[in-house]
Design a protein around this motif. Structure first.
Motif, PDB file in Angstrom:
ATOM      1  N   GLY A 125     107.450 -42.100  96.928  1.00  0.00           N
ATOM      2  CA  GLY A 125     106.188 -42.173  95.833  1.00  0.00           C
ATOM      3  C   GLY A 125     105.148 -42.449  96.520  1.00  0.00           C
ATOM      4  N   ALA A 126     104.102 -41.853  96.004  1.00  0.00           N
ATOM      5  CA  ALA A 126     102.607 -41.810  96.669  1.00  0.00           C
ATOM      6  C   ALA A 126     101.768 -42.259  95.299  1.00  0.00           C
ATOM      7  CB  ALA A 126     102.294 -40.653  97.169  1.00  0.00           C
ATOM      8  N   TYR A 127     100.884 -43.328  95.524  1.00  0.00           N
ATOM      9  CA  TYR A 127      99.785 -43.710  94.822  1.00  0.00           C
ATOM     10  C   TYR A 127      98.320 -43.180  95.396  1.00  0.00           C
ATOM     11  CZ  TYR A 127     102.391 -47.350  92.632  1.00  0.00           C
ATOM     12  OH  TYR A 127     103.416 -47.971  91.912  1.00  0.00           O
ATOM     13  N   ALA A 128      97.698 -42.149  94.703  1.00  0.00           N
ATOM     14  CA  ALA A 128      96.431 -41.334  95.114  1.00  0.00           C
ATOM     15  C   ALA A 128      95.516 -42.267  95.345  1.00  0.00           C
ATOM     16  CB  ALA A 128      96.427 -40.328  94.043  1.00  0.00           C
ATOM     17  N   ASP A 129      95.226 -43.230  94.118  1.00  0.00           N
ATOM     18  CA  ASP A 129      94.390 -44.266  94.231  1.00  0.00           C
ATOM     19  C   ASP A 129      94.463 -45.443  93.339  1.00  0.00           C
ATOM     20  OD1 ASP A 129      91.899 -45.501  94.157  1.00  0.00           O
ATOM     21  OD2 ASP A 129      90.594 -44.062  93.425  1.00  0.00           O
ATOM     22  N   THR A 130      94.660 -46.630  94.028  1.00  0.00           N
ATOM     23  CA  THR A 130      95.133 -47.756  93.524  1.00  0.00           C
ATOM     24  C   THR A 130      93.983 -48.601  92.406  1.00  0.00           C
ATOM     25  OG1 THR A 130      94.862 -49.264  95.311  1.00  0.00           O
ATOM     26  CG2 THR A 130      97.064 -48.056  94.833  1.00  0.00           C
ATOM     27  N   GLY A 131      92.772 -47.975  92.782  1.00  0.00           N
ATOM     28  CA  GLY A 131      91.643 -48.771  92.078  1.00  0.00           C
ATOM     29  C   GLY A 131      91.329 -50.165  92.949  1.00  0.00           C
ATOM     30  N   GLU A 132      90.038 -50.742  92.523  1.00  0.00           N
ATOM     31  CA  GLU A 132      89.753 -51.739  92.948  1.00  0.00           C
ATOM     32  C   GLU A 132      90.708 -53.083  93.004  1.00  0.00           C
ATOM     33  OE1 GLU A 132      87.251 -52.130  95.119  1.00  0.00           O
ATOM     34  OE2 GLU A 132      86.892 -50.041  94.869  1.00  0.00           O
ATOM     35  N   ILE A 133      91.231 -53.466  91.787  1.00  0.00           N
ATOM     36  CA  ILE A 133      92.222 -54.446  91.653  1.00  0.00           C
ATOM     37  C   ILE A 133      93.189 -54.166  92.508  1.00  0.00           C
ATOM     38  CG2 ILE A 133      93.524 -55.693  89.923  1.00  0.00           C
ATOM     39  CD1 ILE A 133      90.448 -55.882  89.664  1.00  0.00           C
ATOM     40  N   GLY A 134      94.031 -52.788  92.508  1.00  0.00           N
ATOM     41  CA  GLY A 134      94.869 -52.679  93.390  1.00  0.00           C
ATOM     42  C   GLY A 134      94.818 -52.627  94.951  1.00  0.00           C
ATOM     43  N   ARG A 135      93.268 -52.767  95.165  1.00  0.00           N
ATOM     44  CA  ARG A 135      93.146 -52.652  96.564  1.00  0.00           C
ATOM     45  C   ARG A 135      93.426 -54.421  96.852  1.00  0.00           C
ATOM     46  NH1 ARG A 135      91.078 -48.040  96.306  1.00  0.00           N
ATOM     47  NH2 ARG A 135      89.138 -47.523  96.022  1.00  0.00           N
ATOM     48  N   LEU A 136      93.410 -55.297  95.993  1.00  0.00           N
ATOM     49  CA  LEU A 136      93.679 -56.632  96.516  1.00  0.00           C
ATOM     50  C   LEU A 136      95.503 -56.601  96.870  1.00  0.00           C
ATOM     51  CD1 LEU A 136      92.452 -58.612  93.228  1.00  0.00           C
ATOM     52  CD2 LEU A 136      91.438 -58.675  95.629  1.00  0.00           C
ATOM     53  N   ALA A 137      96.096 -55.776  96.313  1.00  0.00           N
ATOM     54  CA  ALA A 137      97.608 -55.839  96.975  1.00  0.00           C
ATOM     55  C   ALA A 137      97.491 -55.145  98.174  1.00  0.00           C
ATOM     56  CB  ALA A 137      98.421 -55.132  95.969  1.00  0.00           C
ATOM     57  N   LEU A 138      96.832 -54.037  98.387  1.00  0.00           N
ATOM     58  CA  LEU A 138      96.740 -53.512  99.669  1.00  0.00           C
ATOM     59  C   LEU A 138      96.295 -54.430 100.681  1.00  0.00           C
ATOM     60  CD1 LEU A 138      95.272 -49.975  98.948  1.00  0.00           C
ATOM     61  CD2 LEU A 138      97.785 -50.510  99.011  1.00  0.00           C
ATOM     62  N   SER A 139      95.225 -55.307 100.440  1.00  0.00           N
ATOM     63  CA  SER A 139      94.704 -56.069 101.642  1.00  0.00           C
ATOM     64  C   SER A 139      95.562 -57.201 101.936  1.00  0.00           C
ATOM     65  CB  SER A 139      93.388 -56.849 100.709  1.00  0.00           C
ATOM     66  OG  SER A 139      93.745 -57.756  99.740  1.00  0.00           O
ATOM     67  N   ALA A 140      96.574 -57.522 101.102  1.00  0.00           N
ATOM     68  CA  ALA A 140      97.802 -58.348 101.456  1.00  0.00           C
ATOM     69  C   ALA A 140      98.639 -57.859 102.270  1.00  0.00           C
ATOM     70  CB  ALA A 140      98.267 -58.923 100.232  1.00  0.00           C
ATOM     71  N   TRP A 260      85.264 -61.794  92.101  1.00  0.00           N
ATOM     72  CA  TRP A 260      86.463 -61.502  91.142  1.00  0.00           C
ATOM     73  C   TRP A 260      85.727 -60.512  89.997  1.00  0.00           C
ATOM     74  CZ3 TRP A 260      91.173 -60.758  90.985  1.00  0.00           C
ATOM     75  CH2 TRP A 260      91.898 -60.638  89.674  1.00  0.00           C
ATOM     76  N   ARG A 261      84.519 -60.599  89.506  1.00  0.00           N
ATOM     77  CA  ARG A 261      83.891 -60.061  88.417  1.00  0.00           C
ATOM     78  C   ARG A 261      83.444 -58.713  88.808  1.00  0.00           C
ATOM     79  NH1 ARG A 261      79.717 -64.824  86.230  1.00  0.00           N
ATOM     80  NH2 ARG A 261      81.016 -65.615  84.333  1.00  0.00           N
ATOM     81  N   LEU A 262      83.007 -58.631  90.203  1.00  0.00           N
ATOM     82  CA  LEU A 262      82.876 -57.258  90.595  1.00  0.00           C
ATOM     83  C   LEU A 262      83.920 -56.465  91.027  1.00  0.00           C
ATOM     84  CD1 LEU A 262      79.901 -58.346  93.434  1.00  0.00           C
ATOM     85  CD2 LEU A 262      79.729 -56.817  91.114  1.00  0.00           C
ATOM     86  N   THR A 263      84.854 -56.877  91.159  1.00  0.00           N
ATOM     87  CA  THR A 263      86.114 -56.291  91.462  1.00  0.00           C
ATOM     88  C   THR A 263      86.662 -55.808  90.321  1.00  0.00           C
ATOM     89  OG1 THR A 263      86.763 -57.586  93.151  1.00  0.00           O
ATOM     90  CG2 THR A 263      88.661 -56.322  92.432  1.00  0.00           C
ATOM     91  N   ASP A 267      86.894 -51.623  89.007  1.00  0.00           N
ATOM     92  CA  ASP A 267      88.056 -51.068  88.345  1.00  0.00           C
ATOM     93  C   ASP A 267      87.775 -50.522  86.944  1.00  0.00           C
ATOM     94  OD1 ASP A 267      91.082 -50.715  88.960  1.00  0.00           O
ATOM     95  OD2 ASP A 267      91.320 -51.836  87.198  1.00  0.00           O
ATOM     96  N   LEU A 268      87.172 -51.148  86.047  1.00  0.00           N
ATOM     97  CA  LEU A 268      86.973 -50.675  84.736  1.00  0.00           C
ATOM     98  C   LEU A 268      86.080 -49.409  84.843  1.00  0.00           C
ATOM     99  CD1 LEU A 268      86.045 -54.073  83.023  1.00  0.00           C
ATOM    100  CD2 LEU A 268      88.034 -52.666  82.554  1.00  0.00           C
ATOM    101  N   LEU A 269      85.060 -49.408  85.929  1.00  0.00           N
ATOM    102  CA  LEU A 269      84.240 -47.990  86.021  1.00  0.00           C
ATOM    103  C   LEU A 269      84.894 -46.819  86.400  1.00  0.00           C
ATOM    104  CD1 LEU A 269      81.038 -49.678  87.759  1.00  0.00           C
ATOM    105  CD2 LEU A 269      81.245 -48.509  85.630  1.00  0.00           C
ATOM    106  N   LEU A 270      85.876 -47.062  87.272  1.00  0.00           N
ATOM    107  CA  LEU A 270      86.964 -46.198  87.610  1.00  0.00           C
ATOM    108  C   LEU A 270      87.776 -45.523  86.681  1.00  0.00           C
ATOM    109  CD1 LEU A 270      88.053 -47.395  91.354  1.00  0.00           C
ATOM    110  CD2 LEU A 270      86.803 -45.610  90.713  1.00  0.00           C
TER     111      LEU A 270
END
Length: 270
Positions: A125-140, A260-263, A267-270
């Protein structure tokens, strides 16, 4: 609120790429799809995964791999088997001669490979783009996280496999939700097994003052917080909050709030 929710609540698959792969013999697939994150579950046989600059990794039935993109990687039946197929960014599959092989290697609904009865099998399974909030998961996560069999619920894997290979109403929507479920289970298992790699604000739960401040910021990011008001809600002084939050999280409270607000805004802008 459990802080882990904030970490893994971001990814939401939308018509994600999901596929059952069946292979045998000397096979290799060079995956260059540039996906932000891939979830690979080996269901049968042996699968090697290798990336440039890293040692090949051998996996077996039940093992789960989380592969951070967009760098390419190779899955194969051997540690040094040369790829015979390339998957490009648009999920276009070509052989070494440049010819399309997506249809010639298709074996019914949601199944693809060089042998319909292949002994090496996996779900991808592949996520094309997880969005900015998802990048928190990626960073971990490291570039490649390998979780042993039992890290995710086998019944979810079985259900996803069945749905991928069955043409039914709302199939893609259900596949997305099941893929999200697998990802959450995998990220949670990885962080529990590797607590030292978790983001600092997850371990901040050990400090009740920092934990309370994080909960308030995460639950009400729109609130006009100041250091004074946040300290009052935590029943401590400004100095105490600042010192304990800095020690537990690694940044001042207001700096964390702004990040956190910028993150969230990204995500909302995306």
């Amino acid at each position: 609120m459990d802080p882990l929710v904030h970490l893994i609540d971001g990814p939401r698959a939308h018509s994600a790429f999901t596929l059952r792969v069946v292979m045998s013999g000397a096979w290799g697939v060079h995956i260059r799809d540039e996906a932000a994150l891939a979830v690979v579950v080996v269901t049968d046989g042996r699968v090697w995964l290798r990336r440039e600059g890293a040692e090949p990794v051998l996996t077996g039935p039940g093992d789960v791999l989380l592969v951070r993109g967009p760098e390419p990687y190779v899955v194969s039946g051997g540690p040094d088997t040369a790829p015979t197929t390339v998957v490009h960014a648009d999920q276009r599959c070509v052989g070494l001669d440049g010819e399309e092989v997506r249809l010639t290697m298709s074996h019914g609904v949601g199944t693809w490979g060089n042998d319909p009865e292949g002994t090496d099998r996996m779900i991808i399974g592949a996520y094309a783009d997880t969005g900015e909030i998802g990048r928190l998961a990626l960073s971990a996560l490291p570039p490649l996280a390998v979780l042993p069999a039992g890290s995710v619920d086998a019944s979810v894997v079985a259900l996803l496999t069945r749905e991928i290979t069955t043409a039914r109403v709302a199939q893609s929507a259900l596949n997305d939700r099941l893929l999200d479920c697998l990802l959450v289970m995998a990220v949670r298992s990885w962080l529990e097994a590797h607590p030292d790699s978790a983001p600092s604000w997850l371990s901040a739960r050990h400090d009740p003052v920092a934990a309370r401040a994080l909960d308030l910021v995460h639950e009400r990011p729109h609130h006009p917080w100041t250091l004074d008001s946040l300290a009052r809600e935590c029943a401590v002084s400004r100095a105490t909050l600042a010192a304990r939050f800095q020690r537990a999280v690694g940044s001042p409270p207001m700096t964390y709030l702004r990040t956190w607000r910028l993150t969230l805004a990204c995500d909302l802008l995306l």
